[in-house]
Scaffold this motif. Sequence first.
Motif, PDB file in Angstrom:
ATOM      1  N   GLU A   1       0.969  -1.287   0.336  1.00  0.00           N
ATOM      2  CA  GLU A   1       0.298   0.165  -0.071  1.00  0.00           C
ATOM      3  C   GLU A   1       0.153   1.545   0.299  1.00  0.00           C
ATOM      4  O   GLU A   1       0.756   1.985  -0.920  1.00  0.00           O
ATOM      5  CB  GLU A   1      -1.151  -0.103   1.163  1.00  0.00           C
ATOM      6  CG  GLU A   1      -2.069  -0.689   1.269  1.00  0.00           C
ATOM      7  CD  GLU A   1      -3.361  -0.350   0.096  1.00  0.00           C
ATOM      8  OE1 GLU A   1      -3.148   0.541  -0.168  1.00  0.00           O
ATOM      9  OE2 GLU A   1      -3.426  -1.712  -0.049  1.00  0.00           O
TER      10      GLU A   1
ATOM     11  N   SER B   1       0.445   3.999  -2.727  1.00  0.00           N
ATOM     12  CA  SER B   1       0.899   5.075  -2.470  1.00  0.00           C
ATOM     13  C   SER B   1       1.689   6.497  -2.547  1.00  0.00           C
ATOM     14  O   SER B   1       1.071   7.487  -3.740  1.00  0.00           O
ATOM     15  CB  SER B   1       0.296   5.297  -1.569  1.00  0.00           C
ATOM     16  OG  SER B   1      -1.632   4.533  -0.821  1.00  0.00           O
TER      17      SER B   1
ATOM     18  N   GLU C   1       2.425   9.184  -5.700  1.00  0.00           N
ATOM     19  CA  GLU C   1       2.841  11.095  -5.164  1.00  0.00           C
ATOM     20  C   GLU C   1       4.063  10.879  -5.106  1.00  0.00           C
ATOM     21  O   GLU C   1       4.272  12.146  -6.304  1.00  0.00           O
ATOM     22  CB  GLU C   1       2.832  11.091  -4.421  1.00  0.00           C
ATOM     23  CG  GLU C   1       1.624  10.428  -3.037  1.00  0.00           C
ATOM     24  CD  GLU C   1       0.337  12.135  -3.266  1.00  0.00           C
ATOM     25  OE1 GLU C   1       0.798  12.852  -4.054  1.00  0.00           O
ATOM     26  OE2 GLU C   1      -1.205  11.587  -3.916  1.00  0.00           O
TER      27      GLU C   1
END
Length: 251
Positions: free
Chosen positions: A232, A236, A240
């Motif tokens: 995760e 994530s 970004e």
Amino acid sequence: MRESATGLTVDELAARAGVTVRTIRFYSTRGLLPPPEIGPRRVGRYGPDHLSRLALIEELQHQGLTLSAIERYLEQLPPDLSAQDLAIHRALVAGWVPDKAEDATREQLERRVGRALTEEDVDRLAAMSVLVRTEDPGVFRVDPGLLHLGTRLLDVPIALETILAARSVVIEHTRAAARELSRLFKDEVWEPNRHGGPDEEEMARMKSLSAEMQPMVVQALVTAFQRSMKQELRESFGKEGDRSRRDGPQG
């Protein structure tokens, strides 16, 4: 001023770990603790890994392991384990010990934590189930197994509301997992092996089998959770990072 777990003297380490300096020196001579970093004036300085390793050693001793058995256990661990990894090992070991909350005055608690505690700190520790307030405002019921981890989380910039929300998520999903695993055990193991009505010997056998499976299930859950969290975070923060590179200045 808040005292961190980095650069502790042997006296400060003993106070934080709740052991004596003599115990620390004894563990060091047995090779259970790595040597400290030598700072100015030849003073040894200890860090978070020493604190986590001490907590693990104490927990293994509480479980009844001899020093020789503890030495063998620690020898099997990778030498580069971080303080967080050691804390996970300790949590897995402590998971099979009945709750053993202890009463502590604020002074005793602050000595273990290594600093003065604000009311906000106490609220955060309570939210993490590290302690419970009693009728006496100067006395707390403290879970020694969670105290070290909770103390480290005090300095993490997370709001109290976020801690409470995270706790709710963990409780909700772990209970759901426990229900599903119990159902699977009942449907796939218990029911097919039942012979007629309830039998005390058979019940005892199934309870024993369930107890033997629990450590394996917990280890599997922890491993799966660690891998899921890494995935995760990778996805994530990877996204970004890609977005930042795309939106950044084009030279």
